[in-house]
Design an enzyme around this catalytic site. Structure first.
Site, PDB file in Angstrom:
ATOM      1  N   ASP A 132       0.833  -1.203   0.000  1.00  0.00           N
ATOM      2  CA  ASP A 132       0.000   0.000   0.000  1.00  0.00           C
ATOM      3  C   ASP A 132       0.869   1.254   0.000  1.00  0.00           C
ATOM      4  OD1 ASP A 132      -2.375   1.374  -0.062  1.00  0.00           O
ATOM      5  OD2 ASP A 132      -2.845   1.085   2.059  1.00  0.00           O
ATOM      6  N   HIS A 161       2.628   3.159  -9.058  1.00  0.00           N
ATOM      7  CA  HIS A 161       2.395   1.726  -9.314  1.00  0.00           C
ATOM      8  C   HIS A 161       3.578   1.119 -10.074  1.00  0.00           C
ATOM      9  CE1 HIS A 161      -1.513   2.171  -7.681  1.00  0.00           C
ATOM     10  NE2 HIS A 161      -2.030   2.836  -8.682  1.00  0.00           N
ATOM     11  N   LEU A 175      10.558 -21.343  -4.452  1.00  0.00           N
ATOM     12  CA  LEU A 175       9.625 -20.439  -3.771  1.00  0.00           C
ATOM     13  C   LEU A 175       8.353 -20.371  -4.610  1.00  0.00           C
ATOM     14  CD1 LEU A 175       9.408 -17.968  -1.613  1.00  0.00           C
ATOM     15  CD2 LEU A 175       9.961 -16.530  -3.573  1.00  0.00           C
TER      16      LEU A 175
HETATM   17  C1  IPE Z   1      -5.493  -2.798  -0.410  1.00  0.00           C
HETATM   18  O1  IPE Z   1      -5.092  -1.466  -0.622  1.00  0.00           O
HETATM   19  C2  IPE Z   1      -5.486  -3.557  -1.700  1.00  0.00           C
HETATM   20  C3  IPE Z   1      -4.175  -3.773  -2.307  1.00  0.00           C
HETATM   21  C4  IPE Z   1      -3.015  -3.439  -1.807  1.00  0.00           C
HETATM   22  C5  IPE Z   1      -4.226  -4.462  -3.559  1.00  0.00           C
HETATM   23  P1  IPE Z   1      -6.184  -0.325  -0.791  1.00  0.00           P
HETATM   24  O2  IPE Z   1      -5.421   0.948  -0.873  1.00  0.00           O
HETATM   25  O3  IPE Z   1      -7.095  -0.629  -1.911  1.00  0.00           O
HETATM   26  O4  IPE Z   1      -6.991  -0.422   0.575  1.00  0.00           O
HETATM   27  P2  IPE Z   1      -7.933   0.612   1.322  1.00  0.00           P
HETATM   28  O5  IPE Z   1      -8.975   1.059   0.359  1.00  0.00           O
HETATM   29  O6  IPE Z   1      -7.074   1.767   1.752  1.00  0.00           O
HETATM   30  O7  IPE Z   1      -8.470  -0.152   2.482  1.00  0.00           O
HETATM   31  C1  IPE Z   2      -1.434   0.133  -3.488  1.00  0.00           C
HETATM   32  O1  IPE Z   2      -1.201   1.494  -3.491  1.00  0.00           O
HETATM   33  C2  IPE Z   2      -1.629  -0.419  -4.884  1.00  0.00           C
HETATM   34  C3  IPE Z   2      -2.975  -0.932  -5.162  1.00  0.00           C
HETATM   35  C4  IPE Z   2      -3.970  -0.967  -4.316  1.00  0.00           C
HETATM   36  C5  IPE Z   2      -3.193  -1.444  -6.498  1.00  0.00           C
HETATM   37  P1  IPE Z   2      -2.389   2.526  -3.531  1.00  0.00           P
HETATM   38  O2  IPE Z   2      -2.713   2.841  -4.953  1.00  0.00           O
HETATM   39  O3  IPE Z   2      -3.534   2.071  -2.707  1.00  0.00           O
HETATM   40  O4  IPE Z   2      -1.723   3.804  -2.872  1.00  0.00           O
HETATM   41  P2  IPE Z   2      -2.408   4.849  -1.906  1.00  0.00           P
HETATM   42  O5  IPE Z   2      -3.002   4.079  -0.767  1.00  0.00           O
HETATM   43  O6  IPE Z   2      -3.459   5.567  -2.713  1.00  0.00           O
HETATM   44  O7  IPE Z   2      -1.286   5.741  -1.492  1.00  0.00           O
HETATM   45 MG    MG Z   3      -4.059   2.340  -0.764  1.00  0.00          MG
END
Ligand code: IPE
Ligand code: IPE
Ligand code: MG
Length: 230
Positions: free
Chosen positions: A15, A32, A127
């Protein structure tokens, strides 16, 4: 001291890609892109680790479809590019790739790439790298229960569910979430029952092997009781 906690299955909620990009005045998509490179580094680390057998990354949740269409499209394309680029790396480090989640929502091209990568790496033994794609813990459990009902089961045991899940490898030992958020966001609900949790403030694109190493050391020294007394 001999380590008391064996680490076999590591799970990561990656995240903070969007915030990482925003801090730099970049588009979320750049975050990303950077984040994808970190998956490779962490997988390589795990393949060299003496006890880790499986590493599971949360890459796209069943809730992530709520994001802007362009971001979702970018993520799908990035996944395809990642798997294409990754194949030689899987082979070099003897890593088997597996996907979990509902792939039927993806384009035929992406579904084919996923299946091909699974097929081409299926004999690798060092792995297992699992990517959770269009994955939701509730969806996985519900699907499993429905499959068991369809098989004629009228009473369902915990073992039936554990064995029926798409992720029957093992329960999670350690779950790490980056970016400071402290929630599960519908990740491996069943498999996390007795996992140790670690929440890091690092944004995923800045996460690295050194931090993972420190977290694993912390995990090793924890007392896991599993309901018993230690
Ligand atoms: C969780 O992250 C999903 C992934 C890392 C794929 P999100 O950024 O989508 O989660 P929330 O919305 O903050 O809970
Ligand atoms: C995690 O990073 C990647 C996915 C959920 C695909 P985020 O895109 O959720 O990044 P934030 O939380 O907005 O910073
Ligand atoms: Mg996120």
């Amino acid at each position: 001291m001999v380590s008391s906690n064996m680490l076999k299955h590591l799970a990561l909620i990656m995240d903070g890609n969007g915030r990482w990009a925003k801090e730099r005045g970049l588009k979320r998509t750049k975050g990303h892109e950077e984040g994808a490179n970190v998956i490779r580094d962490i997988t390589t680390y795990c393949s060299n680790h003496p006890t880790i057998e499986t590493v599971t990354f949360y890459a796209f949740s069943t809730e992530n479809w709520k994001r802007p269409k362009l971001e979702v499209e970018f993520l799908m394309k990035l996944l395809d590019t990642y798997l294409k680029k990754e194949l030689p790396v899987y082979q070099k480090y003897n890593v088997r790739f597996q996907a979990i989640g509902d792939m039927s929502a993806f384009s035929k091209t992406l579904q084919k790439r996923i299946l091909q990568t699974e097929e081409l790496t299926k004999n690798n033994t060092n792995l297992i790298q699992v990517l959770a794609l269009n994955y939701g813990g509730r969806l996985e459990i519900t699907t499993t229960v429905n499959q068991l009902i369809a098989q004629g089961k009228t009473t369902i045991s915990e073992d039936d569910i554990s064995r029926g899940l798409q992720t029957p490898y093992s329960d999670i030992d350690l779950m790490i979430r980056t970016s400071g958020e402290e929630r599960i966001s519908n990740f491996l609900l069943w498999q996390l029952s007795y996992a140790e949790f670690y929440f890091s403030h690092t944004l995923w694109p800045d996460f690295n092997k050194d931090e993972l190493d420190t977290i694993i050391r912390d995990y090793t020294n924890r007392t896991r009781r599993f309901g018993g007394v230690k």
